[in-house]
Design a protein around this motif. Structure first.
Motif, PDB file in Angstrom:
ATOM      1  N   ASP A 154       0.946  -1.136  -0.060  1.00  0.00           N
ATOM      2  CA  ASP A 154       0.195  -0.060  -0.202  1.00  0.00           C
ATOM      3  C   ASP A 154       0.754   1.325  -0.178  1.00  0.00           C
ATOM      4  N   SER A 155       2.185   1.082   0.501  1.00  0.00           N
ATOM      5  CA  SER A 155       2.881   2.468   0.445  1.00  0.00           C
ATOM      6  C   SER A 155       3.463   2.929  -0.995  1.00  0.00           C
ATOM      7  N   THR A 156       3.518   4.247  -1.024  1.00  0.00           N
ATOM      8  CA  THR A 156       4.000   4.725  -2.332  1.00  0.00           C
ATOM      9  C   THR A 156       5.537   4.783  -2.565  1.00  0.00           C
ATOM     10  N   GLN A 157       6.284   4.316  -1.253  1.00  0.00           N
ATOM     11  CA  GLN A 157       7.417   4.435  -1.474  1.00  0.00           C
ATOM     12  C   GLN A 157       8.162   3.242  -0.425  1.00  0.00           C
ATOM     13  N   PRO A 158       9.429   2.993  -0.469  1.00  0.00           N
ATOM     14  CA  PRO A 158      10.011   1.857   0.120  1.00  0.00           C
ATOM     15  C   PRO A 158       9.949   2.282   1.751  1.00  0.00           C
ATOM     16  N   LEU A 159       9.765   1.114   2.643  1.00  0.00           N
ATOM     17  CA  LEU A 159       9.766   1.404   3.984  1.00  0.00           C
ATOM     18  C   LEU A 159      10.975   0.898   4.561  1.00  0.00           C
ATOM     19  N   THR A 160      11.247   1.447   5.830  1.00  0.00           N
ATOM     20  CA  THR A 160      12.289   1.010   6.888  1.00  0.00           C
ATOM     21  C   THR A 160      11.708   0.143   7.802  1.00  0.00           C
ATOM     22  N   ALA A 161      12.457  -0.753   8.240  1.00  0.00           N
ATOM     23  CA  ALA A 161      12.171  -1.901   9.358  1.00  0.00           C
ATOM     24  C   ALA A 161      11.481  -0.869  10.604  1.00  0.00           C
ATOM     25  N   ALA A 162      12.063  -0.012  10.979  1.00  0.00           N
ATOM     26  CA  ALA A 162      11.663   0.989  11.974  1.00  0.00           C
ATOM     27  C   ALA A 162      10.068   1.393  11.802  1.00  0.00           C
ATOM     28  N   HIS A 163       9.916   1.776  10.743  1.00  0.00           N
ATOM     29  CA  HIS A 163       8.680   2.360  10.253  1.00  0.00           C
ATOM     30  C   HIS A 163       7.627   1.435  10.107  1.00  0.00           C
ATOM     31  N   ILE A 164       8.051   0.115   9.419  1.00  0.00           N
ATOM     32  CA  ILE A 164       7.119  -1.124   9.638  1.00  0.00           C
ATOM     33  C   ILE A 164       6.728  -1.322  10.994  1.00  0.00           C
ATOM     34  N   ALA A 165       7.442  -1.709  11.877  1.00  0.00           N
ATOM     35  CA  ALA A 165       7.393  -1.895  13.199  1.00  0.00           C
ATOM     36  C   ALA A 165       6.344  -0.962  13.808  1.00  0.00           C
ATOM     37  N   GLU A 221       4.370   1.273  12.723  1.00  0.00           N
ATOM     38  CA  GLU A 221       3.142   1.544  12.148  1.00  0.00           C
ATOM     39  C   GLU A 221       2.154   0.388  12.461  1.00  0.00           C
ATOM     40  N   LEU A 222       2.760  -0.874  12.552  1.00  0.00           N
ATOM     41  CA  LEU A 222       1.810  -2.118  12.570  1.00  0.00           C
ATOM     42  C   LEU A 222       1.873  -2.698  14.156  1.00  0.00           C
ATOM     43  N   GLU A 223       2.719  -1.530  15.104  1.00  0.00           N
ATOM     44  CA  GLU A 223       2.732  -1.901  16.504  1.00  0.00           C
ATOM     45  C   GLU A 223       3.202  -3.400  16.809  1.00  0.00           C
ATOM     46  N   LEU A 224       4.560  -3.702  16.151  1.00  0.00           N
ATOM     47  CA  LEU A 224       4.891  -5.055  16.112  1.00  0.00           C
ATOM     48  C   LEU A 224       6.302  -4.980  16.874  1.00  0.00           C
ATOM     49  N   PRO A 225       6.867  -5.924  17.508  1.00  0.00           N
ATOM     50  CA  PRO A 225       8.124  -5.903  18.052  1.00  0.00           C
ATOM     51  C   PRO A 225       9.286  -5.836  16.987  1.00  0.00           C
ATOM     52  N   ARG A 226      10.361  -5.094  17.417  1.00  0.00           N
ATOM     53  CA  ARG A 226      11.292  -4.716  16.287  1.00  0.00           C
ATOM     54  C   ARG A 226      11.946  -6.312  15.969  1.00  0.00           C
ATOM     55  N   SER A 227      11.944  -7.058  16.784  1.00  0.00           N
ATOM     56  CA  SER A 227      13.067  -8.297  16.572  1.00  0.00           C
ATOM     57  C   SER A 227      12.200  -8.974  15.808  1.00  0.00           C
ATOM     58  N   SER A 228      10.711  -9.404  16.094  1.00  0.00           N
ATOM     59  CA  SER A 228       9.964 -10.439  15.146  1.00  0.00           C
ATOM     60  C   SER A 228       9.834  -9.600  13.789  1.00  0.00           C
ATOM     61  N   THR A 229       9.615  -8.325  13.659  1.00  0.00           N
ATOM     62  CA  THR A 229       9.666  -7.664  12.202  1.00  0.00           C
ATOM     63  C   THR A 229      10.821  -7.751  11.598  1.00  0.00           C
ATOM     64  N   HIS A 230      12.190  -7.790  12.259  1.00  0.00           N
ATOM     65  CA  HIS A 230      13.427  -7.938  11.468  1.00  0.00           C
ATOM     66  C   HIS A 230      13.291  -9.517  11.075  1.00  0.00           C
ATOM     67  N   ASN A 231      12.871 -10.456  11.877  1.00  0.00           N
ATOM     68  CA  ASN A 231      13.236 -11.936  11.491  1.00  0.00           C
ATOM     69  C   ASN A 231      12.280 -12.060  10.470  1.00  0.00           C
ATOM     70  N   ILE A 232      11.007 -11.561  10.160  1.00  0.00           N
ATOM     71  CA  ILE A 232      10.205 -11.695   9.133  1.00  0.00           C
ATOM     72  C   ILE A 232      10.661 -11.385   7.786  1.00  0.00           C
ATOM     73  N   LEU A 233      11.251 -10.054   7.999  1.00  0.00           N
ATOM     74  CA  LEU A 233      11.762  -9.257   6.750  1.00  0.00           C
ATOM     75  C   LEU A 233      13.077 -10.039   6.210  1.00  0.00           C
ATOM     76  N   GLN A 234      13.965 -10.508   7.124  1.00  0.00           N
ATOM     77  CA  GLN A 234      14.834 -11.374   6.896  1.00  0.00           C
ATOM     78  C   GLN A 234      14.555 -12.525   5.880  1.00  0.00           C
ATOM     79  N   SER A 235      13.378 -13.330   6.479  1.00  0.00           N
ATOM     80  CA  SER A 235      12.777 -14.432   5.732  1.00  0.00           C
ATOM     81  C   SER A 235      12.129 -14.011   4.234  1.00  0.00           C
ATOM     82  N   LEU A 236      11.545 -12.859   4.355  1.00  0.00           N
ATOM     83  CA  LEU A 236      11.097 -12.423   2.944  1.00  0.00           C
ATOM     84  C   LEU A 236      12.106 -12.214   1.930  1.00  0.00           C
TER      85      LEU A 236
END
Length: 254
Positions: free
Chosen positions: A21-32, A34-49
Motif C-alpha cells: 500500500d505504500s507509495t515508497q519503500p519503508l524501513t524496518a523501524a517504520h514497519i514495526a 506502523e503495525l505496532e509489532l516488536p522490532r525483533s520479530s519484524t526483523h526476522n520476518i523481513l529477513q525471511s522474505l
C-alpha cells in the motif's frame, strides 16, 4: 477475539500489505511502528522474505516488493488459464461430456482437483475443487508423475510409499515405475480401482510452453463402462490435452 492459528504468518501478511500500500519503500523501524509489532520479530520476518526475494532492500535499508511475487502471479494466472481452457474446450468432445472428467494439478505428492465436468450419472466419489488424494493412486497423478525422474518421485514421499487406499492400490516404487514406463509409451495412465473400488479412470498430462506437466485430466467410469469405452476415450482425451497444450504455447517439435 482473533482465531489466527499462526501469528507469525498473520504478521507477515500485515507487513506485505503495508509495503504494497505504500507509495515508497519503508524501513524496518517504520514497519514495526506502523503495525505496532516488536522490532525483533519484524526483523526476522523481513529477513525471511528477503531470502525468498518476496521483498527487496535498497542501499538505504528500505524495503519494497520483490520479483518472487511475479512468480506467484504467473503460476496463478497459468493455473486459472488451464481451468478456463478445460471448460471452454471440453464442450467440443461429446464423448467426454458423457462421463465425469476431472482436471487436477500435482502438489508435492498429492493431486489437487481444480475443476470437474460431472457425468449425468453420479459415480459416488466427490471431485470438488480442492479435494486432495495421493498422486500414486490417481490417473492424473500418475500421468504427471510419469514426466518426473523416479528419484524425484521418491523424494516427494521421503522414500516411504503411501499406504494403499484399496486392495488394488500399487504398493511400492518399483511397481509404480513399471506403470510410469507404460504411460511414457501411450501417454495414458490408468487408475484401476486404486482410488476407489469399482471406479476406473483414464488420465493424461497437460504441458505448458516450457514442456512441464502443469496439470492432468482424467475420465472416470464404472468398470463395465471402462471396458466398453477405453480405446475411444483415450484417443479423445489425448486430443483435448494436445489442444489445451497448443493454446498454452507448447511446441512438440522443440
Amino acid at each position: 477475539m482473533s482465531t489466527t492459528a499462526v501469528p507469525a504468518l498473520d504478521k507477515t501478511f500485515q507487513i506485505l500489505d503495508l509495503i504494497t500500500d505504500s507509495t515508497q519503500p519503508l524501513t524496518a523501524a517504520h514497519i514495526a511502528k506502523e503495525l505496532e509489532l516488536p522490532r525483533s520479530s519484524t526483523h526476522n520476518i523481513l529477513q525471511s522474505l528477503l531470502t525468498k526475494h518476496v521483498i527487496y532492500k535498497d542501499i538505504d535499508n528500505r524495503f519494497y516488493l520483490g520479483s518472487y511475487l511475479m512468480y506467484w502471479a504467473g503460476k496463478y494466472e497459468q493455473q486459472q488459464g488451464v481451468i478456463q481452457l478445460f471448460k471452454d474446450l471440453i464442450v467440443q468432445y461429446p464423448i467426454l461430456l458423457q462421463h465425469t472428467v476431472t482436471l487436477s494439478k500435482l502438489d508435492l505428492g498429492e493431486v489437487v482437483f481444480l475443476a470437474c465436468h460431472e457425468a449425468p450419472a453420479p459415480l459416488g466419489f466427490t471431485f470438488r475443487a480442492g479435494v486432495r488424494v495421493p498422486a500414486v493412486f490417481s490417473a492424473t497423478g500418475k500421468a504427471m508423475l510419469s514426466t518426473l525422474p523416479l528419484q524425484t518421485i521418491e523424494s516427494l514421499y521421503d522414500g516411504v510409499f503411501p499406504k494403499s487406499l484399496t486392495p488394488s492400490g500399487v504398493t511400492n516404487f518399483a511397481t509404480l515405475a513399471s506403470e510410469l514406463t507404460a504411460i511414457h509409451q501411450s501417454r495414458i495412465s490408468l487408475d484401476d480401482g486404486q482410488l476407489r473400488e469399482g471406479m476406473y479412470c483414464l488420465g493424461t498430462y497437460i504441458r505448458n510452453a516450457s514442456g512441464h506437466a502443469i496439470a492432468g485430466m482424467a475420465v472416470s467410469f464404472l468398470q463395465a463402462e471402462y471396458e466398453a469405452n477405453r480405446s475411444e476415450v483415450s484417443a479423445v482425451l489425448i486430443e483435448l490435452a494436445e489442444q489445451i497444450e497448443q493454446r498454452l504455447g507448447f511446441n512438440p517439435t522443440l
